[in-house]
Design a protein around this motif. Sequence first.
Motif, PDB file in Angstrom:
ATOM      1  N   ALA A  34       0.830  -1.208   0.000  1.00 32.02           N
ATOM      2  CA  ALA A  34       0.000   0.000   0.000  1.00 32.02           C
ATOM      3  C   ALA A  34       0.859   1.250   0.000  1.00 32.02           C
ATOM      4  O   ALA A  34       0.628   2.197  -0.770  1.00 32.02           O
ATOM      5  CB  ALA A  34      -0.938  -0.015   1.209  1.00 32.02           C
ATOM      6  N   HIS A  35       1.860   1.286   0.869  1.00 33.80           N
ATOM      7  CA  HIS A  35       2.711   2.474   0.961  1.00 33.80           C
ATOM      8  C   HIS A  35       3.588   2.638  -0.283  1.00 33.80           C
ATOM      9  O   HIS A  35       3.755   3.753  -0.793  1.00 33.80           O
ATOM     10  CB  HIS A  35       3.578   2.409   2.223  1.00 33.80           C
ATOM     11  N   ALA A  38       1.383   3.790  -3.213  1.00 33.27           N
ATOM     12  CA  ALA A  38       0.907   5.163  -3.016  1.00 33.27           C
ATOM     13  C   ALA A  38       2.009   6.160  -3.364  1.00 33.27           C
ATOM     14  O   ALA A  38       1.772   7.157  -4.062  1.00 33.27           O
ATOM     15  CB  ALA A  38       0.438   5.363  -1.577  1.00 33.27           C
ATOM     16  N   TRP A  74      -5.079   0.274  -0.964  1.00 30.96           N
ATOM     17  CA  TRP A  74      -5.013   1.322   0.049  1.00 30.96           C
ATOM     18  C   TRP A  74      -6.176   1.278   1.032  1.00 30.96           C
ATOM     19  O   TRP A  74      -6.178   2.007   2.022  1.00 30.96           O
ATOM     20  CB  TRP A  74      -5.007   2.698  -0.626  1.00 30.96           C
ATOM     21  N   SER A  77      -5.724   0.977   4.921  1.00 32.37           N
ATOM     22  CA  SER A  77      -4.682   1.795   5.561  1.00 32.37           C
ATOM     23  C   SER A  77      -5.315   2.869   6.444  1.00 32.37           C
ATOM     24  O   SER A  77      -6.375   3.411   6.118  1.00 32.37           O
ATOM     25  CB  SER A  77      -3.819   2.470   4.495  1.00 32.37           C
ATOM     26  N   PRO A  83      -1.346   6.111   1.913  1.00 33.77           N
ATOM     27  CA  PRO A  83      -2.328   5.297   1.192  1.00 33.77           C
ATOM     28  C   PRO A  83      -3.745   5.468   1.720  1.00 33.77           C
ATOM     29  O   PRO A  83      -4.709   5.435   0.946  1.00 33.77           O
ATOM     30  CB  PRO A  83      -1.818   3.859   1.387  1.00 33.77           C
ATOM     31  N   TRP A  87      -6.806   6.696  -0.559  1.00 35.20           N
ATOM     32  CA  TRP A  87      -8.023   5.890  -0.680  1.00 35.20           C
ATOM     33  C   TRP A  87      -9.259   6.765  -0.545  1.00 35.20           C
ATOM     34  O   TRP A  87     -10.222   6.647  -1.320  1.00 35.20           O
ATOM     35  CB  TRP A  87      -8.028   4.782   0.369  1.00 35.20           C
TER      36      TRP A  87
END
Length: 215
Positions: A34-35, A38, A74, A77, A83, A87
């Motif tokens: 996710a990170h 992003a 995301w 998170s 993220p 989102w």
Amino acid sequence: MDGRERPRRPAILDNKDAELIWGDSDPALASEAAHSTANAVLYGPSHLAEDERLAERVGAIIDAEGLDEIAGLWSRSPATTLPGALWRLYLVRAWLERDPETITMRFRAGTAQTGPGETTSDGEPRDAVAAPQPPVLDERLAQLFGGTSETELADVLEQAAAFLRVLSDGAASDPRWHTHDDAAAGPVTRRPHALAATADELDAAASRARARRLD
């Protein structure tokens, strides 16, 4: 990522990239994906994304198939992470595209209720940041997901927060909002007072972005 030509065929990931991007079975790996994605979406390979090849592959996936596949990473998170903030912005844009008539109606109702220097329906001061009109916010979000800077990200987060508060004023009887049928959107869009709650989260994320602590 603006200006790229759309590839004729979907991008194909090798096994290593696929495990990183869709490693949902391992929470730590999912958070890393996710990170990393992003950062890759917003800043490209020259910023915080450590794996330059991954940033390039993420860009190829978006060019070939759109943002949806990446954005889904995301959804779990926390709101005050990069993220998590993306989102929420992704959901706002999805709603703008899915139901522009309802949004326009609520926006007009919300702006009619409160003028400059007045308070919102919750008794809070009106945002110092002016809420952009729906088409303007949609355009700014499109530009954001094409690549941005931390300062520009903070600006858009604040504008989206102000926008959601205006919608909240115009939708007092139904403060929820719906973007698509994906269950992942539910925790953000269908909780009580979702518009105002998400606005607060976006403002908090904007503060962290301005302090360069949104990661």
